[in-house]
Design a protein around this motif. Structure first.
Motif, mmCIF file in Angstrom:
data_model
loop_
_atom_site.group_PDB
_atom_site.id
_atom_site.type_symbol
_atom_site.label_atom_id
_atom_site.label_comp_id
_atom_site.label_asym_id
_atom_site.label_seq_id
_atom_site.Cartn_x
_atom_site.Cartn_y
_atom_site.Cartn_z
ATOM 1 N N TRP A 161 50.384 54.923 -5.743
ATOM 2 C CA TRP A 161 51.100 53.855 -4.771
ATOM 3 C C TRP A 161 51.887 54.647 -3.645
ATOM 4 O O TRP A 161 52.496 55.794 -3.990
ATOM 5 C CB TRP A 161 52.235 53.339 -5.568
ATOM 6 N N PRO A 162 51.930 54.291 -2.745
ATOM 7 C CA PRO A 162 52.780 55.079 -1.353
ATOM 8 C C PRO A 162 54.292 55.067 -1.711
ATOM 9 O O PRO A 162 54.722 54.204 -2.413
ATOM 10 C CB PRO A 162 52.347 54.075 -0.236
ATOM 11 N N SER B 118 57.070 55.176 2.714
ATOM 12 C CA SER B 118 56.207 54.184 3.402
ATOM 13 C C SER B 118 56.371 52.739 3.413
ATOM 14 O O SER B 118 56.372 52.148 4.475
ATOM 15 C CB SER B 118 54.903 54.591 2.533
ATOM 16 N N ARG B 119 57.017 52.289 2.415
ATOM 17 C CA ARG B 119 57.205 50.875 2.260
ATOM 18 C C ARG B 119 58.339 50.632 3.391
ATOM 19 O O ARG B 119 58.284 49.483 4.036
ATOM 20 C CB ARG B 119 57.341 50.334 1.051
ATOM 21 N N ALA C 111 57.073 50.713 6.716
ATOM 22 C CA ALA C 111 56.374 49.735 7.079
ATOM 23 C C ALA C 111 57.265 48.395 7.520
ATOM 24 O O ALA C 111 57.075 47.419 8.412
ATOM 25 C CB ALA C 111 55.250 49.194 6.049
ATOM 26 N N TRP D 229 51.506 53.479 5.543
ATOM 27 C CA TRP D 229 50.735 52.275 5.785
ATOM 28 C C TRP D 229 50.580 51.972 6.935
ATOM 29 O O TRP D 229 51.262 50.935 7.534
ATOM 30 C CB TRP D 229 51.868 51.015 4.995
ATOM 31 N N SER D 230 49.879 52.596 7.895
ATOM 32 C CA SER D 230 49.597 52.273 9.193
ATOM 33 C C SER D 230 48.249 52.767 9.736
ATOM 34 O O SER D 230 47.543 53.442 8.947
ATOM 35 C CB SER D 230 50.611 53.388 10.085
#
Length: 149
Positions: A9-10, A14-15, A18, A136-137
């Protein structure tokens, strides 16, 4: 259930990036579209503010907001796309918020309240400029692919 634990899981960073990209990207994207669809948000507003060539300026700005907003949203060229959006928001502050300081009955606290979204967008853009699009990009996919070649 062992497979669930083995998933990579990032991080929460990261979340978080995003979510900030989603907010910034969607706000600029929708505001850009409104500059084309609603004359009160586009040409008439730019005329009232006093921009020369308000039709061109409104549509030029709207086009940048749409394109760069989408780039930020998907995380492609995030840092580069943040620069024109930062120019747009700082220009908006300079032309619509700072003048409120001299309007009778408005002043500093009115301006501070009215500028809260612009301030938040400015801080979010500076954040994205400093950290990029995150894991997440599309940036992460493109640059990871480039690094493996």
């Amino acid at each position: 259930m062992g497979w669930f634990r083995s998933l990579s899981w990032p991080s929460s960073d990261s979340r978080s990036i995003a979510l900030i990209r989603a907010a910034v990207g969607l706000i600029f994207f929708t505001q850009g579209i409104l500059k084309f669809l609603d004359p009160h948000m586009g040409v008439m507003r730019f005329t009232r503010i006093g921009f020369p060539l308000p039709e061109f300026t409104a549509h030029f700005t709207g086009a940048f907001e749409i394109v760069c907003g989408l780039l930020v949203l998907v995380g492609l060229l995030t840092r580069l796309a943040s620069i024109p959006l930062l120019i747009v928001i700082l220009t908006a502050i300079a032309t619509t918020k700072i003048p409120e300081l001299s309007h009778p009955g408005q002043g500093f606290w009115f301006m501070v309240s009215d500028a809260r979204t612009d301030f938040a967008m400015t801080m979010c853009l500076l954040f994205l400029l400093s950290v990029g699009g995150g894991a997440w990009s599309l940036d992460a996919l493109v640059w990871k692919e480039e690094a493996s070649r």
